[in-house]
Structure formats: C-alpha cells, structure tokens
Design a protein around this motif. Structure first.
Motif, short mmCIF file in Angstrom:
data_model
loop_
_atom_site.label_atom_id
_atom_site.label_comp_id
_atom_site.label_asym_id
_atom_site.label_seq_id
_atom_site.Cartn_x
_atom_site.Cartn_y
_atom_site.Cartn_z
N ALA A 1 -21.90 16.03 -16.24
CA ALA A 1 -21.85 16.17 -14.78
C ALA A 1 -20.41 16.24 -14.27
O ALA A 1 -20.20 16.59 -13.11
CB ALA A 1 -22.57 15.00 -14.13
N GLU A 2 -19.44 15.96 -15.11
CA GLU A 2 -18.04 15.92 -14.68
C GLU A 2 -17.60 17.28 -14.13
O GLU A 2 -17.84 18.32 -14.73
CB GLU A 2 -17.16 15.54 -15.87
N GLU A 3 -16.95 17.26 -12.98
CA GLU A 3 -16.52 18.49 -12.34
C GLU A 3 -15.35 19.13 -13.09
O GLU A 3 -14.58 18.46 -13.77
CB GLU A 3 -16.10 18.22 -10.88
N VAL A 4 -15.22 20.43 -12.91
CA VAL A 4 -14.07 21.15 -13.45
C VAL A 4 -12.89 20.91 -12.52
O VAL A 4 -12.97 21.22 -11.32
CB VAL A 4 -14.36 22.66 -13.55
N PRO A 5 -11.78 20.36 -13.01
CA PRO A 5 -10.63 20.10 -12.14
C PRO A 5 -10.12 21.38 -11.49
O PRO A 5 -10.09 22.44 -12.12
CB PRO A 5 -9.59 19.50 -13.09
N GLU A 6 -9.69 21.26 -10.23
CA GLU A 6 -9.20 22.43 -9.50
C GLU A 6 -7.97 23.04 -10.16
O GLU A 6 -7.79 24.26 -10.16
CB GLU A 6 -8.89 22.04 -8.05
N ASN A 7 -7.11 22.19 -10.74
CA ASN A 7 -5.91 22.75 -11.37
C ASN A 7 -6.25 23.50 -12.65
O ASN A 7 -5.56 24.46 -13.02
CB ASN A 7 -4.85 21.67 -11.62
N VAL A 8 -7.33 23.11 -13.31
CA VAL A 8 -7.78 23.85 -14.49
C VAL A 8 -8.39 25.19 -14.07
O VAL A 8 -8.14 26.23 -14.70
CB VAL A 8 -8.78 23.02 -15.31
N LEU A 9 -9.18 25.18 -13.00
CA LEU A 9 -9.73 26.43 -12.48
C LEU A 9 -8.60 27.38 -12.10
O LEU A 9 -8.63 28.57 -12.43
CB LEU A 9 -10.62 26.15 -11.27
N ALA A 10 -7.59 26.85 -11.41
CA ALA A 10 -6.47 27.70 -11.00
C ALA A 10 -5.74 28.28 -12.22
O ALA A 10 -5.37 29.46 -12.24
CB ALA A 10 -5.49 26.90 -10.13
N ALA A 11 -5.55 27.46 -13.25
CA ALA A 11 -4.87 27.94 -14.46
C ALA A 11 -5.69 29.02 -15.15
O ALA A 11 -5.15 30.03 -15.61
CB ALA A 11 -4.61 26.77 -15.41
N ALA A 12 -7.01 28.82 -15.22
CA ALA A 12 -7.87 29.80 -15.88
C ALA A 12 -7.88 31.13 -15.13
O ALA A 12 -7.88 32.21 -15.74
CB ALA A 12 -9.29 29.25 -16.02
N LEU A 13 -7.88 31.06 -13.81
CA LEU A 13 -7.89 32.30 -13.04
C LEU A 13 -6.53 32.98 -13.05
O LEU A 13 -6.45 34.21 -12.98
CB LEU A 13 -8.37 32.02 -11.62
N ALA A 14 -5.46 32.20 -13.15
CA ALA A 14 -4.14 32.82 -13.35
C ALA A 14 -4.10 33.54 -14.69
O ALA A 14 -3.52 34.64 -14.81
CB ALA A 14 -3.05 31.77 -13.26
N ALA A 15 -4.73 32.93 -15.72
CA ALA A 15 -4.84 33.60 -17.02
C ALA A 15 -5.66 34.87 -16.88
O ALA A 15 -5.34 35.91 -17.48
CB ALA A 15 -5.46 32.66 -18.04
N ALA A 16 -6.73 34.82 -16.08
CA ALA A 16 -7.56 36.00 -15.85
C ALA A 16 -6.74 37.11 -15.22
O ALA A 16 -6.82 38.28 -15.63
CB ALA A 16 -8.75 35.65 -14.97
#
Length: 277
Positions: free
Chosen positions: A46-61
């Motif tokens: 149930a743990e949420e995906v951290p916003e900074n990880v989402l931002a890093a992944a989308l910067a990689a995208a």
C-alpha cells in the motif's frame, strides 16, 4: 570486471534464459543487472510512490530518444481509487490496476503539436499520416521504458497494461483527452508485495533473435523447440499448465476474436481524430 561482479550477472542470465551463460567474460554492470532482473509485478504494497521518485522517473522518460524532438507523448498519473477502478474495468477487470498505488496512462499525444500549429497559424497536415502516428507510438514507448527502468532502480515494480486499448474512447473520456491523443498503454507502479512475487519469465534464446548481416530463419525450429520446453517447465513450477509458447502465441494472433476487442482499433483511432493516411 572482477570475479565478484560476474556471479550475479551470470546467475541472472541463467535465470532469464534457463541456459548456461555462453561466455565466461559476459559484460555486466549495475544497469544490466537491473534490466536482467525485470519481472512484471501484479501485487503491490500500500506504500505510496514518493513524489521525488516519480519526478526522477519522468525526467528519465523525457531523456529518452525522440524523433526530430517532436516529443509526441504525455503521461497522466492516477492515484484516485475510484478512477483506477473504472480504468481496471475498462481494461478487462485487471485488479492490479486498483491495487497499485500509482497508475500511469501513457498518452500518444499529437494534440500538443496541433495546438501549436493553430496558435502559429500554420498547417499540421503531417500529423495525419501513418508515419507520424508510428513516430508518436515509438516515442511514447521509449519514454515509458526509460521510466520503467528508473522505477525499478528505486526498488519499485511495474507492469504494462495494454488493456487500455480495449475501449480507447471510454478511456479517453475518463481522462478528458483532447482529440488527437490516445492512451497507448498503462503502467502500474508500486513496491512489490514479496509474498506474491513471481519468477523471472524466460525469453527466447539470444540466437533466435540475433541475426548477423542478414535475416536467417533456418536455425529457428530447433531453438524454439528448446524454448518451448523451458517455458513449459517455468509454467509448471508456478502451478500452471505447461503449455508450449509457440502454440500459445500463434493462438494469440489467430484472428480478430483473439484481440480482446482491439480489432476495432482503427475505428477507435478515427474517432479520436487520427486520420492515418
């Protein structure tokens, strides 16, 4: 590479192909380790995906290659349980969409370029051709795979959801997509539930997909027969029927009835203002 770093690479190679690594000097690094360890994740904590990880992944995208820098994609991050439930239903009842704390809808997006043309008073008829659609699909896929690799590097797991193409118009309405855009696929993202972790699915042997100078199908039959046996063993270990891969995939492309409603994709694309000349 030192001997200490060879063992995990070779182990993952052996697991991925269910065959001994052919080269004692197999090249490897942390990136290759992560890629070889990939598996689809369908059970999440149930743990949420951290916003900074989402931002890093989308910067990689956004760092992925993009043809002519057209950048014909967008992504919609969805965490609302009710919306995820509706998308799960539209995808054929895939419950992991509901369970995943984050669902990403990867959008093949020509609408941004169309709006830019309108704002500048310039034609954008090049968007109406199949070639440009293919470019957008490739760009979207490259971006999503970069994001997937980034997510996995942070200990998260993903699974792609092609079921977003089962009902493209309804998905577009749910996400308020403008004309000239469609969800090409979805992606569940979350921390894997280790209690329900599946094995690493074996792939075709490298020799079946690697050709030198010219395409050579003459070696194919024996390689696929061996692969059928390995896939059957993998499935039996998971408690499933040990079906042969070759028979399963041929059935999957047997006719329009095997496409899960996606046989009407051209019609749906026309509805979404893709002309595909």
């Amino acid at each position: 590479m030192s001997d200490s770093s060879q063992d995990p690479i070779r182990e993952l190679w052996n697991t991925r192909y269910r065959d001994a690594c052919p080269d004692a000097q197999l090249a490897g690094n942390e990136t290759v380790l992560s890629l070889l360890a990939h598996r689809s994740i369908r059970s999440y904590l149930a743990e949420e995906v951290p916003e900074n990880v989402l931002a890093a992944a989308l910067a990689a995208a956004q760092s992925a290659s993009t043809s002519s820098n057209l950048q014909m994609w967008s992504v919609i991050a969805i965490a609302d349980p009710a919306r995820k439930a509706r998308l799960a239903a539209l995808s054929g009842g895939q419950k992991h969409i509901e369970q995943a704390p984050l669902f990403l809808a990867w959008v093949l997006d020509q609408s941004r370029l169309r709006r830019l043309g309108e704002a500048q008073g310039k034609p954008t008829e090049g968007l109406d051709y199949l070639e440009t659609f293919v470019v957008g699909a490739v760009d979207t896929t490259l971006a999503a795979q970069n994001a997937a690799v980034a997510f996995e590097s942070f200990g998260l797991g993903i699974v792609y959801i092609g079921g977003m193409r089962n009902h493209p118009e309804q998905v577009a309405a749910e996400l308020a997509l403008p004309p000239g855009s469609m969800v090409l696929f979805g992606m569940c993202v979350g921390y894997p539930d280790q209690a329900h972790l599946t094995g690493i699915k074996p792939r075709l042997p490298l020799a079946a997909v690697l050709h030198r100078e010219r395409y050579d199908s003459g070696k194919e039959a024996g390689l696929i027969a061996d692969y059928d046996r390995r896939v059957a063993d993998y499935l039996r270990e998971r408690g499933a029927n040990g079906d042969h891969w070759s028979a399963t995939v041929v059935d999957r492309v047997g006719g329009p009835q095997s496409l899960g409603g996606r046989d009407r994709l051209r019609e749906a694309l026309a509805e979404r203002a893709f002309k595909l000349r």
